[in-house]
Write a protein that holds these residues in place. Structure first.
Motif, PDB file in Angstrom:
ATOM      1  N   ASP A  74      46.662  17.193 -21.212  1.00 39.22           N
ATOM      2  CA  ASP A  74      46.429  15.755 -21.331  1.00 39.22           C
ATOM      3  C   ASP A  74      44.947  15.391 -21.221  1.00 39.22           C
ATOM      4  N   ARG A  75      44.157  16.221 -20.542  1.00 38.33           N
ATOM      5  CA  ARG A  75      42.717  15.989 -20.413  1.00 38.33           C
ATOM      6  C   ARG A  75      41.996  17.329 -20.489  1.00 38.33           C
ATOM      7  N   PHE A  76      40.831  17.338 -21.136  1.00 39.76           N
ATOM      8  CA  PHE A  76      40.043  18.569 -21.248  1.00 39.76           C
ATOM      9  C   PHE A  76      39.518  19.004 -19.886  1.00 39.76           C
ATOM     10  N   ILE A  77      39.022  18.052 -19.097  1.00 40.70           N
ATOM     11  CA  ILE A  77      38.531  18.330 -17.748  1.00 40.70           C
ATOM     12  C   ILE A  77      39.573  17.826 -16.760  1.00 40.70           C
ATOM     13  N   SER A  83      49.448  22.823 -21.439  1.00 41.98           N
ATOM     14  CA  SER A  83      49.176  24.255 -21.361  1.00 41.98           C
ATOM     15  C   SER A  83      48.029  24.641 -22.282  1.00 41.98           C
ATOM     16  N   VAL A  84      47.465  25.798 -22.004  1.00 41.02           N
ATOM     17  CA  VAL A  84      46.398  26.378 -22.830  1.00 41.02           C
ATOM     18  C   VAL A  84      46.729  27.853 -23.021  1.00 41.02           C
ATOM     19  N   GLN A  85      46.796  28.285 -24.274  1.00 44.94           N
ATOM     20  CA  GLN A  85      46.996  29.699 -24.576  1.00 44.94           C
ATOM     21  C   GLN A  85      45.840  30.153 -25.465  1.00 44.94           C
ATOM     22  N   SER A  86      45.358  31.363 -25.232  1.00 40.91           N
ATOM     23  CA  SER A  86      44.269  31.878 -26.053  1.00 40.91           C
ATOM     24  C   SER A  86      44.424  33.373 -26.261  1.00 40.91           C
ATOM     25  N   ALA A  87      43.908  33.818 -27.389  1.00 38.75           N
ATOM     26  CA  ALA A  87      43.868  35.241 -27.717  1.00 38.75           C
ATOM     27  C   ALA A  87      42.481  35.541 -28.244  1.00 38.75           C
ATOM     28  N   SER A  88      41.900  36.639 -27.796  1.00 39.23           N
ATOM     29  CA  SER A  88      40.563  36.990 -28.265  1.00 39.23           C
ATOM     30  C   SER A  88      40.455  38.487 -28.507  1.00 39.23           C
ATOM     31  N   LEU A  89      39.556  38.824 -29.406  1.00 43.45           N
ATOM     32  CA  LEU A  89      39.274  40.209 -29.774  1.00 43.45           C
ATOM     33  C   LEU A  89      37.765  40.330 -29.908  1.00 43.45           C
ATOM     34  N   GLU A  90      37.183  41.362 -29.305  1.00 41.89           N
ATOM     35  CA  GLU A  90      35.759  41.654 -29.473  1.00 41.89           C
ATOM     36  C   GLU A  90      35.613  43.110 -29.873  1.00 41.89           C
ATOM     37  N   TYR A  91      34.880  43.346 -30.946  1.00 41.01           N
ATOM     38  CA  TYR A  91      34.651  44.692 -31.464  1.00 41.01           C
ATOM     39  C   TYR A  91      33.152  44.965 -31.430  1.00 41.01           C
ATOM     40  N   ALA A  92      32.748  46.085 -30.817  1.00 41.43           N
ATOM     41  CA  ALA A  92      31.323  46.425 -30.709  1.00 41.43           C
ATOM     42  C   ALA A  92      31.066  47.802 -31.291  1.00 41.43           C
ATOM     43  N   GLY A  93      29.894  47.929 -31.917  1.00 46.98           N
ATOM     44  CA  GLY A  93      29.447  49.220 -32.416  1.00 46.98           C
ATOM     45  C   GLY A  93      29.971  49.533 -33.793  1.00 46.98           C
ATOM     46  N   GLY A  94      30.172  50.818 -34.016  1.00 48.45           N
ATOM     47  CA  GLY A  94      30.649  51.268 -35.314  1.00 48.45           C
ATOM     48  C   GLY A  94      29.541  51.287 -36.343  1.00 48.45           C
ATOM     49  N   PRO A  95      29.846  51.734 -37.559  1.00 50.70           N
ATOM     50  CA  PRO A  95      28.818  51.842 -38.596  1.00 50.70           C
ATOM     51  C   PRO A  95      28.289  50.483 -39.060  1.00 50.70           C
ATOM     52  N   LEU A  96      29.108  49.443 -38.974  1.00 53.15           N
ATOM     53  CA  LEU A  96      28.680  48.124 -39.442  1.00 53.15           C
ATOM     54  C   LEU A  96      27.736  47.426 -38.468  1.00 53.15           C
ATOM     55  N   LEU A  97      28.046  47.487 -37.171  1.00 54.59           N
ATOM     56  CA  LEU A  97      27.281  46.727 -36.178  1.00 54.59           C
ATOM     57  C   LEU A  97      26.192  47.544 -35.488  1.00 54.59           C
ATOM     58  N   GLY A  98      26.361  48.849 -35.389  1.00 56.14           N
ATOM     59  CA  GLY A  98      25.361  49.694 -34.740  1.00 56.14           C
ATOM     60  C   GLY A  98      25.337  49.489 -33.241  1.00 56.14           C
ATOM     61  N   GLY A  99      24.208  49.788 -32.629  1.00 53.63           N
ATOM     62  CA  GLY A  99      24.078  49.677 -31.182  1.00 53.63           C
ATOM     63  C   GLY A  99      24.536  50.940 -30.486  1.00 53.63           C
TER      64      GLY A  99
END
Length: 130
Positions: A74-77, A83-99
């Motif tokens: 009903d309010r952000f703060i 309810s709040v549901q979230s899904a996240s994915l983080e991909y690091a490295g590999g040939p495309l991103l390096g590091g």
């Protein structure tokens, strides 16, 4: 940042773009770049694990992240219902991103809010990640 047996020196940033799919659902994509060094504190002998990180020197992380969130509160703060549901994915490295870092992170998070009295809200949170 100083810890009890080492110091972490990090510099970097994240930039992203988001889009509201509906009134309740939004998504975002982000790019992250950071450089991190682990340093010994003067006057201490680092543990074997910390020494391994010190020996690596400057570690570069380059990643791309995706996030989808559904928010029906009903309010952000200070919400009192919804309810709040979230899904996240983080991909690091590999040939495309390096590091120097190579990993995949997944997170699922759900929060619920229910009013108990006019001034009290009951909430609970479930988080899963790998």
């Amino acid at each position: 940042m100083k810890y009890t047996d080492f110091e972490k020196d990090a510099r970097g940033g994240r930039v992203g773009l988001g889009y509201n799919f509906t009134k309740f659902v939004n998504g975002a994509v982000s790019l992250r770049a950071d450089d991190t060094s682990i340093l010994a504190l003067s006057g201490t002998i680092p543990s074997w694990n910390v020494q391994q990180e010190i020996d690596k020197g400057l570690q570069k992380t380059r990643s791309i992240g995706f996030n989808v969130t559904r928010n029906t509160t009903d309010r952000f703060i200070d919400p009192s219902r919804g309810s709040v549901q979230s899904a996240s994915l983080e991909y690091a490295g590999g040939p495309l991103l390096g590091g120097d870092s190579h990993f995949v992170k997944y997170f699922l998070n759900a929060k619920w809010f229910r009013p108990v009295t006019a001034t009290t809200t009951f909430s609970y949170n479930v988080l899963w990640g790998t």
